[in-house]
Design an enzyme around this catalytic site. Structure first.
Site, PDB file in Angstrom:
ATOM      1  N   LYS A   1      -3.217  -5.545  -1.407  1.00  0.00           N
ATOM      2  CA  LYS A   1      -3.392  -6.070  -0.317  1.00  0.00           C
ATOM      3  C   LYS A   1      -2.818  -7.605  -0.514  1.00  0.00           C
ATOM      4  O   LYS A   1      -2.484  -7.984  -1.723  1.00  0.00           O
ATOM      5  CB  LYS A   1      -4.571  -6.428   0.133  1.00  0.00           C
ATOM      6  CG  LYS A   1      -4.929  -6.867   1.628  1.00  0.00           C
ATOM      7  CD  LYS A   1      -4.896  -5.400   2.554  1.00  0.00           C
ATOM      8  CE  LYS A   1      -5.015  -6.050   4.015  1.00  0.00           C
ATOM      9  NZ  LYS A   1      -5.184  -4.894   4.948  1.00  0.00           N
TER      10      LYS A   1
ATOM     11  N   ASP B   1      -0.993  -6.631   8.908  1.00  0.00           N
ATOM     12  CA  ASP B   1      -2.415  -6.807   9.178  1.00  0.00           C
ATOM     13  C   ASP B   1      -2.434  -7.828  10.109  1.00  0.00           C
ATOM     14  O   ASP B   1      -1.609  -8.167  10.726  1.00  0.00           O
ATOM     15  CB  ASP B   1      -3.116  -6.967   7.670  1.00  0.00           C
ATOM     16  CG  ASP B   1      -4.613  -6.872   7.690  1.00  0.00           C
ATOM     17  OD1 ASP B   1      -5.280  -5.854   7.973  1.00  0.00           O
ATOM     18  OD2 ASP B   1      -5.162  -7.952   7.958  1.00  0.00           O
TER      19      ASP B   1
END
Ligand code: NAP
Length: 450
Positions: free
Chosen positions: A125, A165
């Site tokens: 991430k 995201d």
């Protein structure tokens, strides 16, 4: 319990002030207790100690120049958590609240989510504490280029493949891809969520929202029910929320709410999807503007809700889809949902329910799909994009959507069968955590101490 306590205490000492990360780890470790009792070799091989420590954490400076000619500086992150099952895979978040703890919690969740898809992808991430709100297109482009000036040396189609995201959609992916190509001279599938003209996959944009609704359908179908005719609450008004709402309509449900950082919108007739897309995908303005078109709707600004919790979870409904951000659904919200008749919660966002809220859902045995299972459709379709890039193919919308539906059905089956195996058939949190963990842990054991 002392094992969990010791692990969290160790993390607090080695990685201070990362609250959301401890929360994510604690939830997973609590679920693993019955497995660890049954299979002590995981503890003996110190798999958990290895799993909670990322393989690599990259932090970097992002200097850029705004439209006034002023130099701005942000902080960038990429956490490459686990490559046991494949290249690191997970999105990039641009939001002012981003810090090392947030990226770490998201990366940790991603390991298990990706494992649950059954596809060959590891967990990672990244992101930056950059606030895209109010920034011009040119500023967004300069920021994305500066972000990629550092990130490009860490990523690649077989090493680490970021996606979008919060705050990172097709526009940002485009600017980052352009800069990657310029820096490396290579045209390759290094990012997913790309534009359809240049390597993107059909259904990727819709995948997380559609997948979250497919997951809810699977939970209901297993109990002889469906979404048809159900009133639904949705939070968020971004990529995940919009395509959750779209799929809910397609399956005959009526979504009556959505939210953004300015407040909650309630339309008892059902949220008008085209207006929502216009306001949030094109104009990028507050949901309050919906009232110009539909004055019968209600808008509750953030900060003007008098009770403990959030306005969006206080309306009468059969099902709820939290699709905005972490910890946006508290225990007070959970109790209000149940009191108002809600029996199904499917999480589009990552960790949107607090641990106390999750406890209530599980104790009441409602159909509760935790984010790492329910929102895995996005990353699964990203992997389908990687497959198309690698084989230079392009699949139709129907081909990708069918695979997405099959993957979401498989994820539900994996979670539910594992929950049954450990005698807690209603507990999909336990099912998701154990099923995801076992796949990663077994791969790690076979690959030796690395
Ligand atoms: P997005 O397109 O940027 O939309 C996020 C939405 O949530 C926006 O409406 C935003 O409000 C609202 N929001 C964000 N942070 C907030 C906060 N702190 N307080 C109140 N509202 C907030 O992001 P997204 O891609 O839909 O992501 C939503 C969630 O899904 C996140 O938890 C993300 O990690 C998760 N997720 C996304 C994907 C994916 O494929 N995109 C996949 C799996 C999970 P504004 O409109 O005012 O900014």
């Amino acid at each position: 319990m002392s094992y969990i306590h010791d692990t969290i205490t160790g993390l607090m000492a080695s990685s201070p002030a990362q609250t959301e990360f401890y929360q994510a780890v604690e939830e997973v470790l609590e679920s693993l207790e019955p497995l660890l009792e049954q299979s002590p070799h995981y503890r003996d091989s110190r798999i958990i100690e290895r799993m909670v420590e990322p393989e690599r954490q990259i932090m970097f400076r992002i200097p850029w120049v705004d439209d006034q000619g002023q130099v701005q500086v942000n902080k960038g992150y990429r956490i490459e958590f686990s490559s046991a099952l494949g290249p690191y895979k997970g999105g990039l978040r641009f939001h002012p609240s981003v810090n090392a703890g947030i990226i770490k919690f998201l990366g940790f969740e991603q390991i298990f989510k990706n494992a649950l898809t059954g596809l060959p992808i590891g967990g990672g991430k990244g992101g930056a504490n950059f606030d895209p709100k109010g920034r011009s297109d040119q500023e967004i482009m300069r920021f994305c280029q500066s972000f990629m000036n550092e990130l490009y040396r860490h990523i690649g189609p077989n090493t680490d493949v970021p996606a979008g995201d919060i705050g990172v959609g097709a526009r940002e992916i485009g600017y980052m891809f352009g800069q990657y190509k310029r820096l490396t001279g290579r045209y390759e599938g290094v990012l997913t969520g790309k534009g359809l003209l240049w390597g993107g996959s059909l259904v990727r944009k819709e995948a997380t929202g559609y997948g979250c609704v497919y997951f809810a359908s699977n939970m209901l179908k297993a109990h002889g029910d469906s979404l048809e005719g159900k009133t639904c609450l949705v939070s968020g008004a971004g990529n995940v929320a919009i395509y959750t709402i779209e799929k809910l309509y397609q399956l005959g449900a009526r979504p009556v709410t959505c939210t953004d950082s300015s407040g909650t919108l309630y339309d008892s007739r059902g949220i008008d999807l085209e207006t929502l897309k216009l306001l949030k995908e094109h104009k990028r303005v507050s949901l309050r503007e919906y009232l110009n078109e539909f004055p019968h709707a209600e808008f509750i600004p953030v900060g003007e809700y008098p009770e403990d919790g959030h306005a969006v979870w206080r309306f009468q409904a059969d099902a709820a889809f939290p699709c905005a951000t972490q910890n946006e659904l508290t225990v007070a919200d959970a109790r209000a949902l149940l009191a108002n008749g809600c029996r199904c919660v499917s999480e589009g966002a990552n960790m949107p329910s607090t641990p106390e809220a999750v406890e209530v859902f599980i104790a009441e045995r409602i159909h509760y799909g935790p984010g790492k299972a329910a929102n895995a459709g996005g990353v699964a379709t990203s992997q389908l994009e990687m497959s198309q890039n690698a084989s230079m193919q392009r699949w139709t919308f129907e081909q990708v959507d069918q695979q997405l539906q099959a993957i979401m059905a498989d994820i539900y089956t994996r979670c539910s069968e594992t929950a049954k195996e450990f005698d807690q058939p209603h507990n999909l949190v336990l099912g998701a955590n154990i099923a995801g963990f076992r796949r990663v842990a077994d791969a790690m054991l076979e690959q030796g101490v690395v």
